[in-house]
Write a protein that holds these residues in place. Structure first.
Motif, PDB file in Angstrom:
ATOM      1  N   ALA A 293      -7.467  10.743   0.044  1.00 51.57           N
ATOM      2  CA  ALA A 293      -6.201   9.647  -0.051  1.00 51.57           C
ATOM      3  C   ALA A 293      -5.350  10.185  -0.945  1.00 51.57           C
ATOM      4  CB  ALA A 293      -6.953   8.606  -0.179  1.00 51.57           C
ATOM      5  N   ASP A 294      -4.086  10.154  -0.856  1.00 50.96           N
ATOM      6  CA  ASP A 294      -3.245  10.443  -1.689  1.00 50.96           C
ATOM      7  C   ASP A 294      -2.423   9.355  -2.399  1.00 50.96           C
ATOM      8  OD1 ASP A 294      -3.271  13.000  -1.152  1.00 50.96           O
ATOM      9  OD2 ASP A 294      -1.598  12.997   0.119  1.00 50.96           O
ATOM     10  N   VAL A 295      -2.663   9.044  -3.683  1.00 48.27           N
ATOM     11  CA  VAL A 295      -1.941   8.076  -4.471  1.00 48.27           C
ATOM     12  C   VAL A 295      -1.080   8.622  -5.683  1.00 48.27           C
ATOM     13  CG1 VAL A 295      -4.100   6.623  -3.833  1.00 48.27           C
ATOM     14  CG2 VAL A 295      -4.037   8.174  -5.878  1.00 48.27           C
ATOM     15  N   THR A 296      -0.432   7.638  -6.106  1.00 49.21           N
ATOM     16  CA  THR A 296       0.645   7.748  -7.020  1.00 49.21           C
ATOM     17  C   THR A 296       0.034   8.163  -8.583  1.00 49.21           C
ATOM     18  OG1 THR A 296       1.023   5.690  -7.840  1.00 49.21           O
ATOM     19  CG2 THR A 296       2.407   6.568  -5.914  1.00 49.21           C
ATOM     20  N   PRO A 297       0.429   8.998  -9.113  1.00 47.95           N
ATOM     21  CA  PRO A 297      -0.248   8.959 -10.720  1.00 47.95           C
ATOM     22  C   PRO A 297      -0.356   7.616 -11.444  1.00 47.95           C
ATOM     23  CG  PRO A 297       1.324  10.891 -10.326  1.00 47.95           C
ATOM     24  CD  PRO A 297       1.603   9.789  -9.412  1.00 47.95           C
ATOM     25  N   ALA A 298       0.800   6.584 -11.168  1.00 45.41           N
ATOM     26  CA  ALA A 298       0.597   5.295 -11.777  1.00 45.41           C
ATOM     27  C   ALA A 298      -0.503   4.621 -11.304  1.00 45.41           C
ATOM     28  CB  ALA A 298       1.963   4.702 -11.497  1.00 45.41           C
ATOM     29  N   ALA A 299      -0.730   4.611  -9.922  1.00 50.48           N
ATOM     30  CA  ALA A 299      -1.994   3.944  -9.284  1.00 50.48           C
ATOM     31  C   ALA A 299      -3.413   4.433  -9.791  1.00 50.48           C
ATOM     32  CB  ALA A 299      -1.795   4.070  -7.979  1.00 50.48           C
TER      33      ALA A 299
END
Length: 323
Positions: A293-299
Protein backbone atom coordinates in the motif's frame (compact mmCIF):
# COMPACT_ATOMS: atom_id res chain seq x y z
CA UNK A 1 27.10 -13.67 -33.14
CA UNK A 2 25.78 -17.15 -33.49
CA UNK A 3 26.37 -20.48 -31.85
CA UNK A 4 28.36 -23.25 -33.44
CA UNK A 5 26.27 -25.03 -36.04
CA UNK A 6 24.04 -21.98 -36.35
CA UNK A 7 21.52 -20.53 -33.92
CA UNK A 8 18.42 -22.49 -33.11
CA UNK A 9 15.44 -22.55 -30.80
CA UNK A 10 15.35 -24.12 -27.36
CA UNK A 11 12.98 -26.82 -26.13
CA UNK A 12 13.73 -28.07 -22.63
CA UNK A 13 11.74 -30.52 -20.55
CA UNK A 14 13.55 -30.94 -17.26
CA UNK A 15 12.74 -32.63 -13.99
CA UNK A 16 14.70 -32.74 -10.74
CA UNK A 17 12.73 -34.64 -8.06
CA UNK A 18 11.35 -32.30 -5.44
CA UNK A 19 12.97 -29.24 -7.04
CA UNK A 20 12.03 -28.75 -10.69
CA UNK A 21 9.47 -29.89 -13.26
CA UNK A 22 9.48 -27.41 -16.14
CA UNK A 23 9.03 -27.15 -19.89
CA UNK A 24 10.72 -24.10 -21.41
CA UNK A 25 10.71 -23.01 -25.05
CA UNK A 26 12.40 -20.10 -26.83
CA UNK A 27 13.10 -18.94 -30.36
CA UNK A 28 16.49 -17.79 -31.72
CA UNK A 29 17.20 -14.29 -30.43
CA UNK A 30 14.81 -14.62 -27.49
CA UNK A 31 15.82 -13.32 -24.05
CA UNK A 32 13.78 -15.30 -21.52
CA UNK A 33 13.70 -13.71 -18.05
CA UNK A 34 13.12 -16.36 -15.39
CA UNK A 35 11.58 -14.90 -12.23
CA UNK A 36 10.19 -16.31 -9.02
CA UNK A 37 10.70 -16.31 -5.25
CA UNK A 38 13.70 -17.85 -3.51
CA UNK A 39 13.54 -21.61 -3.79
CA UNK A 40 11.38 -21.55 -6.91
CA UNK A 41 13.96 -23.50 -8.91
CA UNK A 42 15.55 -20.72 -10.97
CA UNK A 43 19.21 -21.60 -10.33
CA UNK A 44 18.40 -25.32 -10.58
CA UNK A 45 16.99 -24.66 -14.07
CA UNK A 46 20.16 -22.85 -15.16
CA UNK A 47 22.39 -25.61 -13.80
CA UNK A 48 20.27 -28.30 -15.48
CA UNK A 49 20.43 -26.50 -18.84
CA UNK A 50 24.20 -26.20 -18.49
CA UNK A 51 24.58 -29.87 -17.57
CA UNK A 52 25.83 -29.06 -14.07
CA UNK A 53 22.73 -30.50 -12.34
CA UNK A 54 21.58 -34.06 -13.10
CA UNK A 55 18.04 -33.90 -14.45
CA UNK A 56 15.63 -36.18 -16.26
CA UNK A 57 14.16 -35.07 -19.56
CA UNK A 58 15.59 -33.49 -22.67
CA UNK A 59 17.26 -30.28 -23.80
CA UNK A 60 17.03 -29.66 -27.53
CA UNK A 61 18.87 -26.69 -28.99
CA UNK A 62 18.61 -26.02 -32.69
CA UNK A 63 17.46 -29.60 -33.23
CA UNK A 64 20.37 -31.18 -31.34
CA UNK A 65 19.76 -33.04 -28.07
CA UNK A 66 22.17 -31.83 -25.41
CA UNK A 67 21.00 -34.21 -22.71
CA UNK A 68 23.70 -36.81 -23.22
CA UNK A 69 26.50 -34.28 -23.64
CA UNK A 70 28.88 -33.22 -20.85
CA UNK A 71 28.85 -29.51 -19.89
CA UNK A 72 31.96 -28.64 -21.92
CA UNK A 73 30.37 -30.04 -25.09
CA UNK A 74 27.01 -28.29 -24.82
CA UNK A 75 28.12 -25.00 -26.42
CA UNK A 76 26.56 -23.07 -23.56
CA UNK A 77 27.91 -19.87 -22.00
CA UNK A 78 27.20 -19.34 -18.30
CA UNK A 79 27.54 -16.28 -16.05
CA UNK A 80 27.15 -17.30 -12.41
CA UNK A 81 26.02 -15.13 -9.48
CA UNK A 82 29.48 -15.40 -7.91
CA UNK A 83 31.24 -15.02 -11.31
CA UNK A 84 33.60 -17.98 -10.69
CA UNK A 85 36.56 -16.41 -12.45
CA UNK A 86 39.82 -18.33 -12.12
CA UNK A 87 41.67 -16.37 -9.40
CA UNK A 88 45.17 -17.29 -10.63
CA UNK A 89 44.53 -16.15 -14.21
CA UNK A 90 44.42 -12.63 -15.60
CA UNK A 91 41.23 -11.21 -17.09
CA UNK A 92 42.61 -11.92 -20.56
CA UNK A 93 43.47 -15.51 -19.67
CA UNK A 94 40.06 -16.05 -18.09
CA UNK A 95 38.27 -14.96 -21.25
CA UNK A 96 40.65 -16.85 -23.55
CA UNK A 97 40.11 -20.05 -21.57
CA UNK A 98 36.79 -20.85 -23.28
CA UNK A 99 38.03 -20.59 -26.88
CA UNK A 100 41.15 -22.57 -25.92
CA UNK A 101 39.04 -25.45 -24.58
CA UNK A 102 37.23 -25.51 -27.92
CA UNK A 103 40.43 -26.00 -29.86
CA UNK A 104 41.26 -22.39 -30.79
CA UNK A 105 45.00 -21.69 -30.89
CA UNK A 106 46.63 -19.59 -28.18
CA UNK A 107 47.13 -16.50 -30.35
CA UNK A 108 43.65 -16.40 -31.87
CA UNK A 109 42.11 -17.13 -28.45
CA UNK A 110 43.89 -14.12 -26.96
CA UNK A 111 42.67 -11.98 -29.88
CA UNK A 112 39.08 -13.10 -29.23
CA UNK A 113 39.50 -12.37 -25.53
CA UNK A 114 40.91 -8.87 -26.15
CA UNK A 115 38.04 -8.11 -28.51
CA UNK A 116 35.41 -9.11 -25.94
CA UNK A 117 37.12 -7.28 -23.09
CA UNK A 118 37.17 -4.17 -25.27
CA UNK A 119 33.49 -4.60 -26.13
CA UNK A 120 32.63 -4.83 -22.43
CA UNK A 121 34.72 -1.76 -21.63
CA UNK A 122 37.47 -3.47 -19.59
CA UNK A 123 40.17 -3.94 -22.22
CA UNK A 124 42.60 -1.85 -20.19
CA UNK A 125 42.26 -4.34 -17.31
CA UNK A 126 43.29 -7.38 -19.35
CA UNK A 127 46.41 -8.00 -17.24
CA UNK A 128 44.68 -7.85 -13.84
CA UNK A 129 43.62 -10.88 -11.84
CA UNK A 130 40.06 -11.12 -10.43
CA UNK A 131 41.19 -10.06 -6.96
CA UNK A 132 42.34 -6.75 -8.43
CA UNK A 133 38.98 -5.95 -10.03
CA UNK A 134 35.88 -4.26 -8.64
CA UNK A 135 32.59 -6.14 -8.64
CA UNK A 136 31.38 -4.44 -11.80
CA UNK A 137 34.68 -5.01 -13.60
CA UNK A 138 34.75 -8.67 -12.62
CA UNK A 139 31.19 -9.15 -13.86
CA UNK A 140 32.10 -7.62 -17.22
CA UNK A 141 34.97 -10.10 -17.48
CA UNK A 142 32.61 -12.95 -16.59
CA UNK A 143 30.16 -11.88 -19.31
CA UNK A 144 33.00 -11.55 -21.81
CA UNK A 145 34.17 -15.06 -20.91
CA UNK A 146 30.69 -16.47 -21.52
CA UNK A 147 30.32 -14.74 -24.89
CA UNK A 148 33.85 -15.47 -26.12
CA UNK A 149 32.92 -19.07 -26.94
CA UNK A 150 30.17 -17.86 -29.31
CA UNK A 151 27.58 -19.98 -27.48
CA UNK A 152 24.27 -21.08 -28.90
CA UNK A 153 22.71 -20.74 -25.43
CA UNK A 154 23.65 -18.00 -22.95
CA UNK A 155 22.71 -18.50 -19.29
CA UNK A 156 22.83 -15.48 -16.96
CA UNK A 157 22.15 -16.27 -13.29
CA UNK A 158 21.33 -12.92 -11.63
CA UNK A 159 24.27 -11.10 -13.30
CA UNK A 160 23.66 -7.79 -11.48
CA UNK A 161 23.48 -9.19 -7.94
CA UNK A 162 25.77 -7.43 -5.47
CA UNK A 163 26.58 -4.51 -7.78
CA UNK A 164 26.04 -0.86 -6.88
CA UNK A 165 22.88 0.59 -8.40
CA UNK A 166 24.79 2.86 -10.79
CA UNK A 167 27.16 0.08 -11.87
CA UNK A 168 24.26 -2.33 -12.39
CA UNK A 169 22.37 0.26 -14.48
CA UNK A 170 25.38 0.88 -16.74
CA UNK A 171 26.05 -2.84 -17.17
CA UNK A 172 22.36 -3.47 -17.91
CA UNK A 173 22.49 -0.95 -20.77
CA UNK A 174 25.68 -2.48 -22.18
CA UNK A 175 24.32 -6.01 -21.94
CA UNK A 176 21.09 -4.97 -23.66
CA UNK A 177 23.14 -3.80 -26.64
CA UNK A 178 24.98 -7.12 -26.89
CA UNK A 179 21.81 -9.17 -26.54
CA UNK A 180 20.13 -7.26 -29.37
CA UNK A 181 22.83 -8.59 -31.70
CA UNK A 182 22.91 -12.09 -30.25
CA UNK A 183 21.32 -14.75 -32.47
CA UNK A 184 21.25 -17.49 -29.85
CA UNK A 185 18.88 -18.02 -26.93
CA UNK A 186 19.43 -16.19 -23.63
CA UNK A 187 18.00 -17.35 -20.31
CA UNK A 188 18.27 -14.60 -17.70
CA UNK A 189 17.50 -15.39 -14.06
CA UNK A 190 16.61 -12.20 -12.21
CA UNK A 191 14.83 -10.87 -9.13
CA UNK A 192 14.47 -7.38 -10.59
CA UNK A 193 11.44 -6.25 -12.60
CA UNK A 194 13.67 -3.79 -14.48
CA UNK A 195 15.58 -6.68 -16.04
CA UNK A 196 12.41 -8.50 -17.03
CA UNK A 197 10.81 -5.38 -18.53
CA UNK A 198 13.86 -3.93 -20.32
CA UNK A 199 16.02 -6.90 -21.36
CA UNK A 200 13.57 -9.74 -21.95
CA UNK A 201 11.42 -10.64 -24.92
CA UNK A 202 9.63 -13.26 -22.82
CA UNK A 203 9.11 -13.90 -19.12
CA UNK A 204 8.86 -17.31 -17.44
CA UNK A 205 7.53 -17.36 -13.88
CA UNK A 206 8.62 -20.26 -11.67
CA UNK A 207 6.81 -21.12 -8.46
CA UNK A 208 7.51 -24.26 -6.47
CA UNK A 209 9.70 -25.63 -9.26
CA UNK A 210 6.94 -25.36 -11.87
CA UNK A 211 6.10 -22.91 -14.63
CA UNK A 212 3.29 -20.76 -13.21
CA UNK A 213 3.07 -18.26 -16.08
CA UNK A 214 4.81 -17.28 -19.30
CA UNK A 215 4.34 -14.59 -21.88
CA UNK A 216 5.66 -11.26 -23.05
CA UNK A 217 6.87 -8.82 -20.36
CA UNK A 218 3.78 -6.68 -21.00
CA UNK A 219 1.39 -9.63 -20.65
CA UNK A 220 2.96 -10.87 -17.43
CA UNK A 221 3.16 -7.39 -15.90
CA UNK A 222 -0.46 -6.59 -16.81
CA UNK A 223 -1.88 -9.86 -15.50
CA UNK A 224 0.46 -11.44 -12.94
CA UNK A 225 -0.60 -14.86 -11.68
CA UNK A 226 1.60 -15.06 -8.57
CA UNK A 227 2.01 -12.72 -5.62
CA UNK A 228 5.77 -12.60 -6.23
CA UNK A 229 5.42 -11.25 -9.77
CA UNK A 230 2.69 -8.86 -8.68
CA UNK A 231 5.06 -7.34 -6.13
CA UNK A 232 7.84 -7.19 -8.72
CA UNK A 233 5.74 -5.07 -11.06
CA UNK A 234 4.16 -3.07 -8.24
CA UNK A 235 0.68 -4.60 -8.13
CA UNK A 236 -1.35 -6.51 -5.60
CA UNK A 237 -2.94 -9.73 -6.78
CA UNK A 238 -5.35 -12.04 -4.96
CA UNK A 239 -6.38 -15.38 -6.36
CA UNK A 240 -9.98 -16.45 -5.90
CA UNK A 241 -10.59 -19.86 -7.48
CA UNK A 242 -9.80 -19.57 -11.18
CA UNK A 243 -9.82 -15.76 -11.11
CA UNK A 244 -7.21 -13.17 -10.21
CA UNK A 245 -8.04 -9.77 -8.73
CA UNK A 246 -5.38 -7.08 -9.17
CA UNK A 247 -5.12 -3.52 -7.90
CA UNK A 248 -2.33 -0.93 -7.48
CA UNK A 249 -0.87 0.08 -4.09
CA UNK A 250 -2.21 3.61 -4.62
CA UNK A 251 -5.78 2.28 -4.50
CA UNK A 252 -5.37 0.84 -0.99
CA UNK A 253 -6.74 2.72 2.03
CA UNK A 254 -4.95 2.01 5.30
CA UNK A 255 -6.60 2.41 8.71
CA UNK A 256 -5.83 1.25 12.23
CA UNK A 257 -9.48 0.29 12.91
CA UNK A 258 -11.75 -2.04 10.99
CA UNK A 259 -13.53 -0.03 8.28
CA UNK A 260 -17.24 0.59 8.70
CA UNK A 261 -19.72 -0.85 6.24
CA UNK A 262 -19.95 -4.20 4.51
CA UNK A 263 -17.30 -3.83 1.79
CA UNK A 264 -15.78 -7.25 1.22
CA UNK A 265 -12.50 -5.89 -0.11
CA UNK A 266 -10.84 -5.43 3.27
CA UNK A 267 -8.13 -7.39 5.01
CA UNK A 268 -6.38 -7.18 8.40
CA UNK A 269 -2.63 -7.49 8.58
CA UNK A 270 0.61 -6.39 10.16
CA UNK A 271 3.01 -3.83 8.71
CA UNK A 272 6.24 -5.62 7.85
CA UNK A 273 8.15 -2.70 6.36
CA UNK A 274 7.74 0.97 5.46
CA UNK A 275 10.09 2.60 2.95
CA UNK A 276 10.10 5.73 0.76
CA UNK A 277 8.68 5.13 -2.72
CA UNK A 278 8.70 8.29 -4.81
CA UNK A 279 6.54 10.86 -3.01
CA UNK A 280 4.82 8.16 -0.95
CA UNK A 281 5.72 5.59 1.67
CA UNK A 282 5.29 1.98 0.54
CA UNK A 283 4.03 -0.44 3.17
CA UNK A 284 4.47 -4.20 3.03
CA UNK A 285 1.55 -5.68 4.95
CA UNK A 286 1.30 -9.39 5.76
CA UNK A 287 -1.88 -11.20 6.79
CA UNK A 288 -4.00 -13.70 4.86
CA UNK A 289 -2.39 -12.05 1.82
CA UNK A 290 0.88 -10.23 1.32
CA UNK A 291 -0.12 -6.78 0.09
CA UNK A 292 1.50 -3.43 -0.61
CA UNK A 293 0.00 0.00 0.00
CA UNK A 294 1.21 3.52 -0.79
CA UNK A 295 0.41 6.17 1.81
CA UNK A 296 1.52 9.75 2.37
CA UNK A 297 4.36 10.54 4.79
CA UNK A 298 1.84 12.53 6.87
CA UNK A 299 -0.47 9.51 7.19
CA UNK A 300 2.49 7.34 8.11
CA UNK A 301 3.29 9.64 11.03
CA UNK A 302 -0.29 10.22 12.15
CA UNK A 303 -1.22 6.52 12.16
CA UNK A 304 2.13 5.28 13.46
CA UNK A 305 2.62 2.97 10.47
CA UNK A 306 5.82 1.31 11.56
CA UNK A 307 6.77 -2.40 11.43
CA UNK A 308 4.63 -4.43 13.81
CA UNK A 309 1.60 -2.13 13.60
CA UNK A 310 -1.73 -3.91 13.10
CA UNK A 311 -3.77 -2.32 10.32
CA UNK A 312 -6.75 -2.80 8.03
CA UNK A 313 -6.49 -2.45 4.26
CA UNK A 314 -9.50 -1.76 2.05
CA UNK A 315 -10.03 -1.21 -1.68
CA UNK A 316 -13.03 -0.01 -3.64
CA UNK A 317 -14.44 -2.55 -6.07
CA UNK A 318 -14.07 -0.08 -8.94
CA UNK A 319 -10.28 -0.10 -8.46
CA UNK A 320 -9.96 -3.85 -8.90
CA UNK A 321 -9.34 -5.56 -12.24
CA UNK A 322 -10.52 -9.19 -12.45
CA UNK A 323 -9.22 -11.68 -14.99
Amino acid sequence: MSGGGGPGGLLARLSVPGRLDVELTAEPGDVVAVVGPNGAGKTTLVQALAGLQPAAGAVRLGGADLTALPPQARHVGVVFQDRRLFPHLSALQNVAFGPRTRGVGAGPARDIARDWLDRLGVGDLAGRRPGELSGGQAQRVAIARALATDPALLLLDEPFTGLDVGVAAALRIELAGHLRDYAGVTVLVTHDAIDALTLATRVAVLDGGRLAQSGSPHEVAARPRTEHVARLVGLNVIREGDHFRAFPPSAVTVSVHEPDGSARNRWPGTVRSAAPHGDAVRLQVHGDHQLIADVTPAATRELGLTPGRRVWLSVKETAIATY
